[in-house]
Write a protein that holds these residues in place. Structure first.
Motif, PDB file in Angstrom:
ATOM      1  N   ASN A 224       6.745  -3.245 -12.441  1.00  0.00           N
ATOM      2  CA  ASN A 224       6.187  -1.996 -12.102  1.00  0.00           C
ATOM      3  C   ASN A 224       4.634  -2.993 -12.343  1.00  0.00           C
ATOM      4  OD1 ASN A 224       5.299  -0.018 -11.110  1.00  0.00           O
ATOM      5  ND2 ASN A 224       4.921   1.067 -12.614  1.00  0.00           N
ATOM      6  N   THR A 229       2.339  -0.233  -9.427  1.00  0.00           N
ATOM      7  CA  THR A 229       2.600  -1.048  -7.681  1.00  0.00           C
ATOM      8  C   THR A 229       3.580  -0.153  -7.177  1.00  0.00           C
ATOM      9  OG1 THR A 229       2.641  -3.091  -8.711  1.00  0.00           O
ATOM     10  CG2 THR A 229       4.277  -3.043  -6.972  1.00  0.00           C
ATOM     11  N   ASN A 245       6.137   1.219  -2.149  1.00  0.00           N
ATOM     12  CA  ASN A 245       5.672  -0.389  -3.122  1.00  0.00           C
ATOM     13  C   ASN A 245       4.596  -0.271  -1.856  1.00  0.00           C
ATOM     14  OD1 ASN A 245       5.181  -3.137  -2.919  1.00  0.00           O
ATOM     15  ND2 ASN A 245       6.438  -3.456  -3.917  1.00  0.00           N
ATOM     16  N   ARG A 247       1.818  -2.391  -3.084  1.00  0.00           N
ATOM     17  CA  ARG A 247       1.636  -3.772  -2.442  1.00  0.00           C
ATOM     18  C   ARG A 247       1.659  -4.333  -1.131  1.00  0.00           C
ATOM     19  NH1 ARG A 247      -0.011  -8.949  -3.635  1.00  0.00           N
ATOM     20  NH2 ARG A 247       1.780 -10.753  -3.384  1.00  0.00           N
ATOM     21  N   LEU A 276      -5.059  -3.774  -4.579  1.00  0.00           N
ATOM     22  CA  LEU A 276      -3.328  -2.722  -5.265  1.00  0.00           C
ATOM     23  C   LEU A 276      -4.316  -3.156  -7.170  1.00  0.00           C
ATOM     24  CD1 LEU A 276      -1.015  -1.665  -5.846  1.00  0.00           C
ATOM     25  CD2 LEU A 276      -0.273  -3.920  -6.420  1.00  0.00           C
TER      26      LEU A 276
END
Length: 280
Positions: A224, A229, A245, A247, A276
């Motif tokens: 993580n 993330t 997720n 990303r 991110l």
């Protein structure tokens, strides 16, 4: 026969599910089920599953994956369909040179044409007599697709810790004793592992020293980093758990508390979220 039955169930389940509000249409579902069953029989694939969809500006790519985890090798083969799931063909691995070219493309959408090339076309020189025409050395969209699918899979192939076990012969198989995560554990990212070749020095050392056989702690824990993330959510009942997720926006994982069932897929444009670090 048992492997085929399990494989058939797994890709049928994912094919009919919705991920982030997106799913295959009814025609695609029927086509993908038939195509993957045919592929599993023809190529004797034990663990083929529907992986997801990469959306293009003109057409979409449907992706399937087969995982061979025998002898802790975690060999993955990807297949692509450009005709809405009627036929899947092997998505061939690429060289390090082509991977470097693909990694440099950050914001350009896929078109859906595998033969599309990136960069300016080279000046065509007429080959001299007896010489063959030089192949186009530019990166193709199909090559970039392999890079992106591999990258997403490497960073998102999560499973509940304990759902797989390494046998004394180093075969990684579904753990028949796994009955799902508790309500408390299912909400914690530490309860999940990465279904891939271990990269953590701690895990690699532990596997070498103690041996990976008959253990469930032989996989890397979910990563993580940067923090934020991954995101875990539950429905109103607290029983259906969804992990996303940030990303790779479009990846989604589902599991039920107290059940051995889980599934995941990616429905997105294949572009990493480069912002991110600013979001967390």
């Amino acid at each position: 026969e048992t492997h085929l039955r399990e494989s058939k169930m797994s890709f049928t389940s994912v094919v009919g599910s919705s991920f982030g509000g997106l799913s295959l249409n009814s025609g695609q579902r029927l086509a993908v089920k038939a195509a993957l069953l045919k592929l599993s029989l023809q190529e004797k694939l034990e663990n083929i599953v529907f992986w997801g969809k990469i959306m293009g500006t003109e057409k979409d790519y449907l992706i399937a994956k087969n995982l061979n985890a025998g002898k802790m090798e975690f060999s993955k083969t990807f297949y692509v369909s450009v005709d809405d799931g009627v036929k899947f063909s092997n998505l061939l691995p690429i060289s390090e040179e082509k991977a470097a070219l693909a990694s440099a493309i950050k914001f350009e959408m896929f078109t859906g044409n595998p033969q599309n090339r990136y960069g300016d076309a080279p000046e065509e020189e007429e080959p001299e007599e007896g010489e063959e025409k030089k192949p186009d050395a530019r990166l193709s969209e199909e090559e970039r697709l392999f890079y992106v699918v591999s990258k997403i899979d490497h960073e998102t192939s999560i499973v509940p810790t304990g759902s797989y076990v390494c046998t004394p012969t180093s075969r990684v198989v579904k753990n028949p004793e796994f009955s799902g995560l508790s309500m408390e554990a299912a909400k914690k990212l530490v309860s999940y592992s990465m279904m891939r070749q271990p990269e953590s020095k701690q895990i690699i050392t532990k596997n070498k020293v103690r041996g990976a056989s008959n253990t469930v702690g032989f996989l890397d824990p979910l990563n993580n980093k940067p923090t934020g993330t991954w995101c875990v959510k539950t429905d109103e009942t607290g029983l259906m758990v969804t992990i996303r997720n940030y990303r790779w926006i479009g990846f989604e994982f589902h599991t039920l508390v107290g059940e051995s069932w889980f599934e995941s897929a990616y429905f997105g444009d294949g572009l990493a979220n480069e912002d991110l670090a600013l979001m967390v």
